[in-house]
Design a protein around this motif. Structure first.
Motif, PDB file in Angstrom:
ATOM      1  N   SER A 119      25.988  38.817  51.814  1.00  0.00           N
ATOM      2  CA  SER A 119      25.163  37.612  51.698  1.00  0.00           C
ATOM      3  C   SER A 119      25.062  37.089  50.272  1.00  0.00           C
ATOM      4  CB  SER A 119      23.758  37.889  52.242  1.00  0.00           C
ATOM      5  OG  SER A 119      23.138  38.950  51.524  1.00  0.00           O
ATOM      6  N   ALA A 120      25.832  37.663  49.355  1.00  0.00           N
ATOM      7  CA  ALA A 120      25.798  37.219  47.955  1.00  0.00           C
ATOM      8  C   ALA A 120      26.153  35.736  47.858  1.00  0.00           C
ATOM      9  CB  ALA A 120      26.774  38.046  47.125  1.00  0.00           C
ATOM     10  N   GLY A 121      25.438  35.037  46.990  1.00  0.00           N
ATOM     11  CA  GLY A 121      25.679  33.614  46.794  1.00  0.00           C
ATOM     12  C   GLY A 121      24.933  32.726  47.764  1.00  0.00           C
ATOM     13  N   THR A 122      24.142  33.313  48.661  1.00  0.00           N
ATOM     14  CA  THR A 122      23.336  32.530  49.597  1.00  0.00           C
ATOM     15  C   THR A 122      21.858  32.621  49.204  1.00  0.00           C
ATOM     16  OG1 THR A 122      22.798  34.294  51.187  1.00  0.00           O
ATOM     17  CG2 THR A 122      24.961  33.241  51.396  1.00  0.00           C
ATOM     18  N   SER A 123      21.011  31.931  49.953  1.00  0.00           N
ATOM     19  CA  SER A 123      19.571  31.951  49.682  1.00  0.00           C
ATOM     20  C   SER A 123      18.869  33.155  50.305  1.00  0.00           C
ATOM     21  CB  SER A 123      18.923  30.676  50.227  1.00  0.00           C
ATOM     22  OG  SER A 123      19.376  29.539  49.520  1.00  0.00           O
ATOM     23  N   LEU A 124      19.575  33.956  51.077  1.00  0.00           N
ATOM     24  CA  LEU A 124      18.953  35.081  51.760  1.00  0.00           C
ATOM     25  C   LEU A 124      18.553  36.172  50.777  1.00  0.00           C
ATOM     26  CD1 LEU A 124      18.232  36.398  54.490  1.00  0.00           C
ATOM     27  CD2 LEU A 124      20.503  37.449  54.450  1.00  0.00           C
ATOM     28  N   ARG A 125      17.331  36.671  50.929  1.00  0.00           N
ATOM     29  CA  ARG A 125      16.845  37.788  50.128  1.00  0.00           C
ATOM     30  C   ARG A 125      16.402  38.904  51.064  1.00  0.00           C
ATOM     31  NH1 ARG A 125      19.210  34.949  47.438  1.00  0.00           N
ATOM     32  NH2 ARG A 125      18.765  34.132  45.376  1.00  0.00           N
TER      33      ARG A 125
END
Length: 313
Positions: free
Chosen positions: A189-195
Motif C-alpha cells: 500500500s506504499a504511496g497511497t493514503s492508507l495507514r
C-alpha cells in the motif's frame, strides 16, 4: 469530501460503550470516557467498533454514539466509526451514508461483512470496488474484525484495494498479529493514503518500526497515555521504547481477561465513572479478580510516575 485524517503515529482507542445497570447507554459516562482518552494524548478515536459491543447496539444507538464522539472531539482528534451494518444490502449501504453524514473522518467497513466466509479474495475485491462506486466521495476504512468471522486481507489484495481507492481509503485496523504480513501490507500500500493501525500489542513496537501509523486495540482502554508515548518515542528513544514494550508484554494477559467488563471496571477505578455492565455475555469479576485489577492499576501508575520523574531529571 470528508476532511483528511491526521496521520501522525499514535493511539486510536477502541471506544467502549458505558451502560447503566438497566442496560441503557450511559451518555454522561460516555462523554467523560471520550474526554479521558483525549486528555491521555490519543491521536484519534475508533468509535462504534467491536469493543463498543457493536453487534449488541441498535442502528440508532450506533449513530447516537458516533454523533457524541464527533461532538466531544470538536475537531481535537479525528473520529472513525463502523458502518455497513444491517440485514440487507440496502440497509448496510444506508448505514455508511448515515455515519458519513455525522462528520466521520472515515467510515470503517468490517471486512467480514463485505462477503461471506467462503468467498475468495477476488469476491472481496469486487465487493469493495462496488462499495466504492456506491458511496461517492465518502472516505472509508477497513477493519479486520474477528466477528462474525475473522477475515484477514492478504498484502497483495490490500495493495490493490488501496491503489484502486486512491485518497478514499485511509484507515486499516490490522488484526493479523504477524509482523511479516504487516510488512507486506505496508509495502503493497506504499504511496497511497492508507495507514495501518496494529491491533496486536505484542508486535506494536515492531510494527511501528516497519512503518505502521500506530496502535488501535484493547490495551488503549488501560494505559492509552503510555501507548501514546511509545508512538512518540520509538524513533528517537529506542531504549525507552523497548522498556515500554516489555512492560506492555508483561501486563497484557491481565488486559485480555474478561474484556470488555474488565476494562470498564478498570476505567471506573481510574476516575471515569461507569458501570461494568456489558450487553455481551461476560461474567462479573470475582473478589480475587478485582484485587488483581487494583494491583494492575497501581502497577501502571507506579510505572508512569517513575518515568515522569526520570524525564524531569
Amino acid at each position: 469530501m470528508i476532511s483528511p485524517i491526521n496521520h501522525a503515529a499514535g493511539v486510536w482507542p477502541v471506544v467502549l460503550t458505558p451502560f447503566r445497570p438497566d442496560g441503557k447507554i450511559d451518555f454522561p459516562a460516555y462523554r467523560k470516557l471520550l474526554e479521558y482518552y483525549i486528555a491521555e494524548g490519543v491521536a484519534g478515536l475508533f468509535a462504534v467498533c467491536l469493543s463498543s459491543e457493536l453487534y449488541q447496539l441498535t442502528p440508532s444507538e450506533r449513530l447516537e454514539l458516533a454523533r457524541e464522539a464527533v461532538a466531544v472531539s470538536g475537531g481535537r482528534v479525528p473520529v472513525v466509526a463502523c458502518g455497513y451494518l444491517g440485514n440487507t444490502e440496502a440497509e448496510k449501504l444506508q448505514s455508511v451514508f448515515d455515519m458519513a453524514a455525522l462528520g466521520m473522518d472515515a467510515v470503517v467497513i468490517p471486512a467480514c461483512l463485505l462477503v461471506p466466509q467462503e468467498a475468495g479474495d477476488e469476491a472481496l475485491f469486487a465487493a469493495f470496488e462496488t462499495l466504492l462506486a456506491q458511496t461517492a466521495e465518502i472516505r472509508l476504512g477497513i477493519y479486520e474484525c474477528p466477528l462474525p468471522y475473522h477475515r484477514l486481507i492478504p498484502p497483495q489484495l490490500l495493495g490493490r484495494m488501496a491503489h484502486l481507492a486512491g485518497e478514499r481509503l485511509a484507515f486499516l485496523k490490522d488484526t493479523c498479529c504477524d509482523p511479516a504480513a504487516i510488512a507486506g501490507k505496508l509495502r503493497a500500500s506504499a504511496g497511497t493514503s492508507l495507514r495501518l493501525y496494529n491491533a496486536n500489542l505484542t508486535t506494536c513496537l515492531e510494527s511501528l518500526k516497519l512503518g505502521a501509523a500506530g496502535y488501535s486495540g484493547t490495551s488503549a482502554n488501560f494505559y492509552p497515555g503510555l501507548l501514546a508515548e511509545l508512538c512518540r518515542c520509538f524513533r528517537d528513544d529506542p531504549e525507552r521504547a523497548r522498556e515500554l514494550q516489555q512492560f506492555f508484554n508483561l501486563v497484557q494477559r491481565h488486559v485480555e481477561f474478561k474484556y470488555p467488563r474488565s476494562a470498564k471496571h478498570f476505567l471506573n477505578r481510574c476516575g471515569v465513572p461507569m458501570d461494568d455492565f456489558c450487553r455481551i455475555g461476560c461474567d462479573r469479576l470475582s473478589a480475587e479478580q478485582l484485587l488483581q485489577q487494583e494491583a494492575l492499576r497501581n502497577y501502571i501508575e507506579r510505572f508512569a510516575i517513575r518515568e515522569k520523574s526520570a524525564e524531569n531529571h
